[in-house]
Design an enzyme around this catalytic site. Structure first.
Site, PDB file in Angstrom:
ATOM      1  N   ASP A 199      56.967 -19.053   4.944  1.00  0.00           N
ATOM      2  CA  ASP A 199      57.282 -20.432   4.935  1.00  0.00           C
ATOM      3  C   ASP A 199      58.569 -21.107   4.473  1.00  0.00           C
ATOM      4  OD1 ASP A 199      56.680 -23.299   3.835  1.00  0.00           O
ATOM      5  OD2 ASP A 199      56.043 -22.724   1.836  1.00  0.00           O
ATOM      6  N   GLU A 212      62.608 -23.161   8.148  1.00  0.00           N
ATOM      7  CA  GLU A 212      63.272 -24.116   9.365  1.00  0.00           C
ATOM      8  C   GLU A 212      64.758 -23.904   9.433  1.00  0.00           C
ATOM      9  OE1 GLU A 212      61.251 -25.099   6.735  1.00  0.00           O
ATOM     10  OE2 GLU A 212      59.650 -25.272   8.097  1.00  0.00           O
ATOM     11  N   ASP A 262      53.154 -29.609   6.440  1.00  0.00           N
ATOM     12  CA  ASP A 262      52.535 -30.640   5.299  1.00  0.00           C
ATOM     13  C   ASP A 262      52.096 -31.787   5.802  1.00  0.00           C
ATOM     14  OD1 ASP A 262      53.355 -28.395   3.653  1.00  0.00           O
ATOM     15  OD2 ASP A 262      55.227 -29.662   3.036  1.00  0.00           O
TER      16      ASP A 262
HETATM   17  O1  MIG Z   1      58.277 -26.881  -1.229  1.00  0.00           O
HETATM   18  O2  MIG Z   1      54.540 -22.871  -1.154  1.00  0.00           O
HETATM   19  O3  MIG Z   1      54.295 -26.117   3.932  1.00  0.00           O
HETATM   20  O4  MIG Z   1      52.060 -25.062   2.669  1.00  0.00           O
HETATM   21  O5  MIG Z   1      52.075 -24.951  -0.092  1.00  0.00           O
HETATM   22  C1  MIG Z   1      56.982 -26.509  -0.723  1.00  0.00           C
HETATM   23  C2  MIG Z   1      54.382 -24.062  -1.474  1.00  0.00           C
HETATM   24  C3  MIG Z   1      56.818 -25.070  -0.167  1.00  0.00           C
HETATM   25  C4  MIG Z   1      55.538 -25.892   1.843  1.00  0.00           C
HETATM   26  C5  MIG Z   1      54.481 -25.436   2.680  1.00  0.00           C
HETATM   27  C6  MIG Z   1      53.176 -25.501   1.886  1.00  0.00           C
HETATM   28  C7  MIG Z   1      53.136 -24.687   0.580  1.00  0.00           C
HETATM   29  C8  MIG Z   1      54.303 -25.009  -0.345  1.00  0.00           C
HETATM   30  N1  MIG Z   1      55.621 -24.921   0.573  1.00  0.00           N
END
Ligand code: MIG
Length: 831
Positions: free
Chosen positions: A425, A428, A503
């Site tokens: 996650d 980027e 998201d």
């Molecule tokens: O700042 O890990 O897109 O799927 O549940 C949020 C928490 C960080 C973003 C991801 C989302 C995930 C969430 N993450």
């Protein structure tokens, strides 16, 4: 003045005058002297810059432009091979123009001013520089302008909002930027999103070619938006290094693009099952409760996803000591129930002296640095974990091979306890720094041995993080297929990870938009993708969740996920009526698993995605060019979900030919729209005439597939053929020949249907099971034979108790049952 002349005037003005923010003026590359030739390359050089044009293969031409006096290192994070056999090119260097001719392409390079035109062998232009402006530059910024004709449709560009056809509905189109961005609760027109794939396909009267700009800097694709008739491409740095990839079929464009950039490795079969996620399921009792919820309700399920709360202070490679005191036992208990666990990892550990990840990273020089040589630190998960003291994170420099290896070593902590796969996650990379929400552009990166700044590496930070993860899992479990899911990546990222679309929001427009987005990703080399079922942010209505779940049966990646502080988003969270319908949707995913796996395997070999826009199957049918509220699974299934609120019916476009409603067996004539009533419990699926469709009975998870009968459905055509691929679903033994591939062929006359099951190729054999062939039929057969045996007819209920025989069902199928002998078999149904 004619509008064309007007446009040219305007463009000249733009070229000469328009200053990009803070930049000097744009300069045209100008005139070129005759080129020099080396091997398959012609190199042009003037005081402004250098251009090299190479015949890579008969169908692929590469152009590299740099506004300097020499081309840079020939290095790519996307391209794994350019060695595609002989190009068989001939070169004709003249004073006014030079021409490269391959058996498939004719590349004309006009010297003054310098312009590139790529045409097919017959001389029809495919890709051509705009006559008024070709390549230009301003400082390190680069730009090229290509002609965009009214009859050209544009597809691809990876994970993008908007319509499937990037021309928009009418002419005029979108402008898209490539810059991986954390876009929480994005809108249906937000751009850029998380993923950058600077690749697009042009379809013109059914004929396709592709353009791949291999440039990791921020790039922009303006598709007739600013200037009618112009497709202009710009980059913030590097080279304009691009490939023109011929088809003529759009599938051939994808095959060639993925020959160069690599393909999705065959995924473990369990990763194609249904996943249930939430930000976050914790403590462990909650995880067990959800898993048991599936089994008690007999709703199939495969993976429970653990979001950040399983971690200690959100730090990667840790476990929360109170909430998850014994993760090994949790994994083992869930495995006994047929579930796997996948855990989220944020690739930016907390600055925490005394903690091994931080200490060894510092000692090994693995963290990104500022221009002054000190380690770059910024707030982002895990630093803002509520229950721990805030503090900054540090960012591994995944563009350094040694860093990828060092980081990869930590996954042992997860593979040792049997974690199924890894969810990457925030790659980027995201950072909680206003206003960019990412790293400053001047931080330094190794760039595989040629140091550079973040402008060049930003878009590949995720790809290299995924590479580290993928390679680590391969090293740690050498016999198993790795599974990695990511939010961010770049062209070629299909080699390392599946992608989910971040998201999204629980709205009907996101549900509908997911079709264009995911099929667009498939066209761009990313065939393993999905959107959070039900939408991530906010809360879906019961009907929205159900319709989304139905649509996701034919997503390559199927997982429900939802935000923190939103209500539960499980299949049973919406009352008993919806629960029953939701169960049937997930059951359908499992019934279709042989078909789904087969199409994903094809994607792993050819690059052609399983989830396809109709234009990929019917490129010559103009009705398909803008169609993005229905799609194909493989070549034979047409899926037309409900995509708007409160609709209980819809129109479906069926291309020419015969189609069959998968549920009722009813035949439809194609080449027109049909209007359907679609009650809440129904997902319309049409099967193309001549198809073989591979199914199985409902199972609760893929671990139960062994011994299940293989159900093969044959739909009428005078003759047709298909292949089915099977293997153990988990290991890499298929690479050494441990798979089973069989052909299924039919020939039909007015008197009979003959189904030939081919002898298996490969050494894998499934456990003993039945082979049940369903032959779509009109009326009563007089005789059914298998080999030399005449089979007995039974009533449908009785056939279930018999080892072999046949029956006729109410949707018009002759059902022929026998043990699957895994050898060549001929079944004949006679009228
Ligand atoms: O700042 O890990 O897109 O799927 O549940 C949020 C928490 C960080 C973003 C991801 C989302 C995930 C969430 N993450």
């Amino acid at each position: 003045m004619s509008s064309a002349a007007c446009r040219i005037r305007l463009l000249l003005l733009i070229v000469v005058l328009s200053p990009a923010p803070g930049l000097a003026q744009w300069a045209s590359l100008g005139d070129m002297p005759a080129p020099r030739r080396e091997g398959n390359t012609l190199t042009f050089q003037n005081e402004q810059g250098i251009v090299a044009v190479t015949a890579i293969s008969p169908e692929i031409v590469r152009v590299r432009f740099s506004p300097t006096q020499s081309l840079g290192r020939d290095h790519s994070y996307a391209v794994v091979t350019r060695d595609l056999g002989p190009a068989n090119a001939t070169f004709d260097v003249g004073s006014q123009q030079s021409v490269i001719t391959t058996p498939k392409l004719r590349v004309t390079l006009r010297h003054r001013p310098f312009r590139v035109t790529v045409a097919d062998a017959a001389g029809n232009d495919l890709d051509a520089d705009d006559p008024a402006q070709g390549m230009s530059f301003s400082g390190q910024h680069l730009r090229m302008a290509k002609r965009l004709r009214d009859d050209e449709q544009i597809y691809g560009l990876g994970e993008k909002n908007g319509r499937l056809n990037k021309r928009g509905v009418n002419l005029g189109g979108y402008s898209y930027t490539m810059w991986n961005t954390d876009t929480y609760r994005y809108e249906p027109d937000t751009d850029p999103l998380y993923v950058s794939v600077p690749f697009y396909m042009v379809l013109r009267n059914g004929r396709a070619h592709g353009i791949f700009l291999d440039n990791t800097f921020r790039t922009n694709f303006d598709i007739g938006r600013t200037s009618d008739g112009l497709l202009s491409i710009s980059a913030d740095g590097g080279e304009l290094d691009y490939y023109v990839i011929d088809g003529p079929h759009p599938k051939q464009v994808i095959e060639r693009y993925t020959t160069m950039t690599g393909r999705m490795p065959l995924p473990p079969r369990w990763s194609l099952g249904y996943g249930q996620s939430k930000y976050s399921y914790y403590p462990e009792s909650q995880v067990r409760y959800v898993a048991t919820g599936f089994r008690e309700r007999k709703i199939p399920g495969e993976v429970i996803w653990l979001d950040v709360h399983y971690l200690d202070g959100f730090n990667p490679f840790t476990w929360h000591p109170e909430w998850f005191p014994d993760p090994g036992k949790l994994v083992a208990d869930l495995r006994a129930q047929g579930f796997r666990l996948v855990t989220v990892i944020d690739g930016h550990p907390k600055k925490q002296p005394g903690w091994e990840v931080y200490d060894t990273g510092l000692a090994g020089d693995h963290f990104i640095k500022k221009p002054d040589g000190t380690v770059f630190e910024a707030p982002v998960w895990p630093s803002l974990a509520e229950e721990k003291k805030a503090g900054p994170s540090v960012f591994p420099d995944f563009s350094k091979p040694a860093t990828r290896d060092w980081w990869g070593g930590f996954y042992k902590r997860l593979t040792d306890i049997g974690i199924g796969g890894i969810w990457n996650d925030m790659d980027e990379p995201a950072a909680f720094i206003k206003p960019r929400w990412s790293l400053p552009l001047d931080v330094r990166h190794d760039n595989e041995g040629q140091p550079t700044d973040h402008r060049e590496i930003h878009n590949v930070w995720g790809l290299n993080f995924n590479r580290s993860t993928h390679e680590a899992l391969t090293r740690l479990r050498p016999d198993e297929r790795p599974f990695v899911l990511t939010r961010a990546t770049y062209a070629g990222g299909q080699r390392y990870a599946a992608v989910w679309t971040g998201d999204s929001v629980s709205t009907w427009s996101h549900l509908k938009g997911s079709i264009a987005m995911l099929t667009g990703m498939g066209l761009s080399g990313l065939p393993f993708a999905g959107t959070d079922v039900g939408g991530f942010a906010y809360t879906p209505s019961a009907d929205l969740f159900t319709r989304w779940l139905q649509l996701s049966v034919f997503y390559p990646f199927m997982r429900a996920h939802t935000d923190i502080d939103t209500p539960d988003q499980e299949p049973w969270s919406y009352g008993t009526r919806h629960e029953a319908i939701n169960r049937r949707a997930i059951e359908l995913r499992y019934q279709m698993m042989p078909e789904i796996y087969n199409a994903m395997q094809e994607a792993s070999v050819t690059g052609v995605p399983a989830m396809r826009p109709l234009m990929l199957e019917f490129p010559e049918d103009s009705r398909t060019w803008d169609l993005d509220d229905q799609f194909m699974w493989g070549s034979n299934l047409l899926v037309a979900p409900i995509v708007r609120d409160a609709e209980s019916g819809r129109a479906v476009y069926l291309p020419k030919g015969d189609w069959y409603d998968m549920w009722t067996g009813r035949r439809y004539e194609g080449g027109k729209d049909v209007s359907l009533t679609v009650p809440l419990d129904t997902l319309p699926v049409f099967v193309r005439a001549g198809a073989f469709v591979y199914r199985q009975p409902v199972v609760q998870h893929t671990g139960q597939m062994s011994g299940q009968p293989l159900l093969v459905y044959s739909y009428p055509a005078p003759s047709s053929e298909s292949t089915l691929y099977e293997d153990d679903g988990l290991t890499l033994a298929y690479r050494k020949g441990t798979f089973m591939r069989r052909s299924f062929r039919q020939t039909r006359t007015t008197a009979s249907a003959t189904i030939d099951v081919g002898a298996p190729e490969g050494s894998y054999r499934p456990a003993a099971r039945d082979l049940v062939v369903h032959v779509k039929w009109d009326g009563e057969p007089s005789r059914v034979t298998s080999g030399t045996t005449t089979l007995t007819r039974y009533a449908p209920e009785e056939l279930k108790r018999q080892a072999s025989g046949w029956t006729l069902d109410e949707t018009g199928f002759v059902i022929v049952k026998q043990p699957d002998r895994f050898e060549a078999t001929r079944i004949v149904v006679e009228r």
